[in-house]
Write a protein that holds these residues in place. Sequence first.
Motif, PDB file in Angstrom:
ATOM      1  N   TYR A 297     -17.904  -4.144   1.393  1.00 25.29           N
ATOM      2  CA  TYR A 297     -17.304  -5.442   1.047  1.00 25.29           C
ATOM      3  C   TYR A 297     -16.722  -6.064   2.306  1.00 25.29           C
ATOM      4  CZ  TYR A 297     -17.409  -4.630  -4.048  1.00 25.29           C
ATOM      5  OH  TYR A 297     -17.789  -4.436  -5.335  1.00 25.29           O
TER       6      TYR A 297
ATOM      7  N   ARG B 232      -6.276 -11.634  -1.016  1.00 29.57           N
ATOM      8  CA  ARG B 232      -5.101 -12.441  -1.370  1.00 29.57           C
ATOM      9  C   ARG B 232      -4.140 -12.552  -0.186  1.00 29.57           C
ATOM     10  NH1 ARG B 232      -8.027 -13.649  -4.360  1.00 29.57           N
ATOM     11  NH2 ARG B 232      -8.133 -13.490  -6.615  1.00 29.57           N
TER      12      ARG B 232
ATOM     13  N   SER C 265      -9.948  -4.561  -1.717  1.00 27.20           N
ATOM     14  CA  SER C 265     -10.587  -5.822  -1.320  1.00 27.20           C
ATOM     15  C   SER C 265      -9.825  -7.007  -1.889  1.00 27.20           C
ATOM     16  CB  SER C 265     -12.015  -5.883  -1.828  1.00 27.20           C
ATOM     17  OG  SER C 265     -12.695  -4.722  -1.522  1.00 27.20           O
ATOM     18  N   MET C 266      -9.468  -6.890  -3.162  1.00 29.05           N
ATOM     19  CA  MET C 266      -8.774  -8.000  -3.822  1.00 29.05           C
ATOM     20  C   MET C 266      -7.432  -8.253  -3.148  1.00 29.05           C
ATOM     21  SD  MET C 266      -6.429  -8.875  -6.346  1.00 29.05           S
ATOM     22  CE  MET C 266      -6.163  -7.560  -7.524  1.00 29.05           C
TER      23      MET C 266
ATOM     24  N   VAL D  22     -13.773 -12.312  -0.906  1.00 33.84           N
ATOM     25  CA  VAL D  22     -14.504 -11.041  -0.850  1.00 33.84           C
ATOM     26  C   VAL D  22     -15.994 -11.310  -1.046  1.00 33.84           C
ATOM     27  CG1 VAL D  22     -14.736  -8.759  -1.856  1.00 33.84           C
ATOM     28  CG2 VAL D  22     -12.515  -9.900  -1.852  1.00 33.84           C
TER      29      VAL D  22
ATOM     30  N   ASN E 256     -12.459  -1.960  -4.933  1.00 38.00           N
ATOM     31  CA  ASN E 256     -12.261  -3.259  -5.559  1.00 38.00           C
ATOM     32  C   ASN E 256     -10.824  -3.730  -5.389  1.00 38.00           C
ATOM     33  OD1 ASN E 256     -11.878  -5.261  -7.656  1.00 38.00           O
ATOM     34  ND2 ASN E 256     -13.922  -4.663  -8.321  1.00 38.00           N
TER      35      ASN E 256
END
Lengths: 296, 64
Positions: free
Chosen positions: B59, B45, B40-41, B51, B37
Amino acid sequence: MQNYLLVISFGVVAGFLARWIMLRSDYRHYPTYPHGQLTHLALGFIAACLGAVAVPAIAKPDYVAVTFLALAAQQFREIRSMERNTLESLESTKLIRRGNDYIEGIARVFEARNYLTILTALITSGVVQIFSWPYAFIAAAICIYGSVKFMSGRKIGDIADIVPAQVHFDKSLLMVDDVVIMNVGLEQIRQKIEKDGMGVLIKPKNDNARLTLDVPGQRMAIIHDVVSILGSKVDMNEMDLAPLARKQVDKGYLGLFLVANEPDIQYLIEIIKRVPVLESAQGTTLSSFYGKKAAD
Amino acid sequence: MDNGLRDFILAIVTMDYSLVQGGGCPVFLAENATQQNKISMLLARILGGIVHDLENGVYLIVKH
């Protein structure tokens, strides 16, 4: 011998007034104050002068002068491309874009308003020439009222019903009632959307309206107007919360999703009702023979 | 905004490398769901993408 000065000044004043009243800097953020407005007021003044001198030129009679008027009126065609170029060049730096359909619509309106100005000046000065100056006030008022009233066009509220809808997730798919909007991967974004997101359904009243709402340009116009009033939580490089409008393919209505700075669903609905129906997006299937047949 | 011309996979983040085949796109391995998570975040950004979740533990970061 009429007093031509009186004729012309009444025409110019009425025309200029018409342009001024039609120049509204509202939530569409255009034209901006003060320079954009000045440009249009100046052009409106020239248009009013053109319209006002036409009647004395015919009365004189000086027919050559009238042909010059036609030549000068051609210049106003430039306004459309001027507006289009300005707005298009601003598009690339916008987070939420207007879209080409909307820009074309705005540009066309600006051009048409100058013709309305010419017409108002022409009619007012004509009335002064034929009758006398007190009648000019009535003529000008009718012209201005007509320009504002009949050129305002239709709104989304006229062609569709807008109802609040629930924003929820089907696993990773963001839904507005039964309309699939997009796939959202991150858990924290999903939580944010469930907390702050707003959704509405835009249900077309007939087949023409359905075709209008199909056009991506019309959807972009709706989103642009909504975002320019309520704001959005989109930032550069953070497009997860981008407002979107998607179609329920079987039933033909739109689901609109938005994470706004001002989460007021009733105002969202009111704003959408007031979005103009774009000329280039208007569906006209019901005015065709087979369109009417197929509709039932 | 709504047009699909710019759609492009920028990166793939997965915990199971065997789910991803072929090349052309960087694949990032994560040890657990929290890390996946987070990666991916951050990638989204940095790259200006969004995503998307394939719902099988993979992902994608996609540019729209």
